[in-house]
Design a protein around this motif. Structure first.
Motif, short mmCIF file in Angstrom:
data_model
loop_
_atom_site.label_atom_id
_atom_site.label_comp_id
_atom_site.label_asym_id
_atom_site.label_seq_id
_atom_site.Cartn_x
_atom_site.Cartn_y
_atom_site.Cartn_z
N TYR A 188 -7.19 -4.90 9.01
CA TYR A 188 -5.97 -4.11 9.04
C TYR A 188 -5.39 -4.09 7.63
O TYR A 188 -5.26 -5.13 6.99
N ILE A 189 -5.08 -2.89 7.14
CA ILE A 189 -4.52 -2.72 5.81
C ILE A 189 -3.21 -1.96 5.96
O ILE A 189 -3.14 -0.99 6.73
N GLU A 190 -2.17 -2.40 5.24
CA GLU A 190 -0.89 -1.71 5.30
C GLU A 190 -0.38 -1.46 3.89
O GLU A 190 -0.49 -2.33 3.02
N MET A 191 0.15 -0.26 3.67
CA MET A 191 0.78 0.10 2.40
C MET A 191 2.20 0.55 2.70
O MET A 191 2.47 1.17 3.72
N ASN A 192 3.08 0.27 1.78
CA ASN A 192 4.46 0.73 1.87
C ASN A 192 4.80 1.33 0.51
O ASN A 192 4.83 0.60 -0.48
N VAL A 193 4.99 2.66 0.47
CA VAL A 193 5.24 3.34 -0.80
C VAL A 193 6.52 4.16 -0.71
O VAL A 193 6.94 4.56 0.38
N PRO A 194 7.15 4.43 -1.85
CA PRO A 194 8.33 5.30 -1.85
C PRO A 194 7.95 6.69 -1.35
O PRO A 194 6.85 7.18 -1.61
N GLU A 244 -8.27 4.14 12.31
CA GLU A 244 -6.99 4.62 12.84
C GLU A 244 -5.95 4.49 11.74
O GLU A 244 -5.72 3.39 11.23
N ILE A 245 -5.35 5.61 11.38
CA ILE A 245 -4.37 5.64 10.30
C ILE A 245 -3.02 6.02 10.90
O ILE A 245 -2.90 7.05 11.56
N THR A 246 -2.02 5.19 10.65
CA THR A 246 -0.68 5.44 11.17
C THR A 246 0.27 5.64 10.00
O THR A 246 0.31 4.82 9.09
N VAL A 247 1.01 6.75 10.02
CA VAL A 247 1.99 7.06 8.98
C VAL A 247 3.37 7.04 9.64
O VAL A 247 3.61 7.75 10.61
N VAL A 248 4.26 6.19 9.10
CA VAL A 248 5.58 5.98 9.70
C VAL A 248 6.65 6.21 8.65
O VAL A 248 6.51 5.73 7.52
N ASP A 249 7.72 6.91 9.02
CA ASP A 249 8.83 7.07 8.08
C ASP A 249 10.06 6.32 8.57
O ASP A 249 10.05 5.72 9.64
N GLN A 250 11.08 6.32 7.77
CA GLN A 250 12.39 5.69 7.98
C GLN A 250 12.37 4.18 7.81
O GLN A 250 13.33 3.52 8.18
N GLY A 251 11.32 3.62 7.27
CA GLY A 251 11.28 2.21 6.91
C GLY A 251 11.59 1.23 8.02
O GLY A 251 12.01 0.12 7.77
N LYS A 252 11.36 1.62 9.26
CA LYS A 252 11.56 0.69 10.38
C LYS A 252 10.48 -0.38 10.33
O LYS A 252 9.45 -0.23 9.70
#
Length: 160
Positions: free
Chosen positions: A7-13, A79-87
């Motif tokens: 599992y890989i996670e990125m958090n970008v502006p 499986e790629i998940t894209v999430v907004d609003q920084g929850k």
């Protein structure tokens, strides 16, 4: 029960400057998994569309938002998940609330509907949720066995 090997996670502006960073990272993961060139291109376009939707639609002008991208790597798919609003990002709980895109017309899709339509066309499975921001989960299956299984074989001569 779904068990990912990695599992890989990125958090970008949520800025246009980072769309390419995400696209190239996902492209490299797909390449390492053994996806074909055309499949990698499809994945890159779908990820770019999903992240661009967040950049263009998720946050008000001047609001500093984040995009979270999670990748579950399985033996047979990504499986790629894209999430907004920084929850907070919990794949299992988010996955339970996702629904298929199938059955919705293009004009019923929100958050850049044509982009989601394109994503749905390029990926094998797409689910969206808008309960806490927008969540787009995209799945691409690895079809390497279909090709490799027949590559080294010579077809038998037809019977006469």
């Amino acid at each position: 029960m779904r068990t990912a090997s990695d599992y890989i996670e990125m958090n970008v502006p949520a800025k246009p400057d980072y769309v390419g960073v995400v696209r190239l990272t996902i492209s490299d993961l797909a390449n390492r998994m053994g996806f074909a060139f055309d499949e990698i291109e499809d994945i890159k376009i779908a990820v770019s569309e999903a992240v661009t939707n967040v950049v263009n639609h998720a946050y008000a002008d001047g609001e500093k938002g984040q995009v979270r991208i999670g990748c579950n790597i399985f033996d047979d798919r990504i499986e790629i998940t894209v999430v907004d609003q920084g929850k907070s990002f919990d794949v299992e709980s988010i996955s339970k609330n996702l629904g298929p895109v199938d059955g919705k017309s293009v004009d019923q899709l929100n958050e850049g509907g044509l982009g989601l339509f394109l994503i749905d066309t390029l990926m094998d499975k797409v689910e969206i949720s808008s309960e806490a921001g927008v969540v787009v989960m995209m799945t691409k299956y690895l079809h390497r066995d279909e090709v490799e299984e027949h590559v080294d074989r010579i077809s038998p001569a037809p019977s006469q």
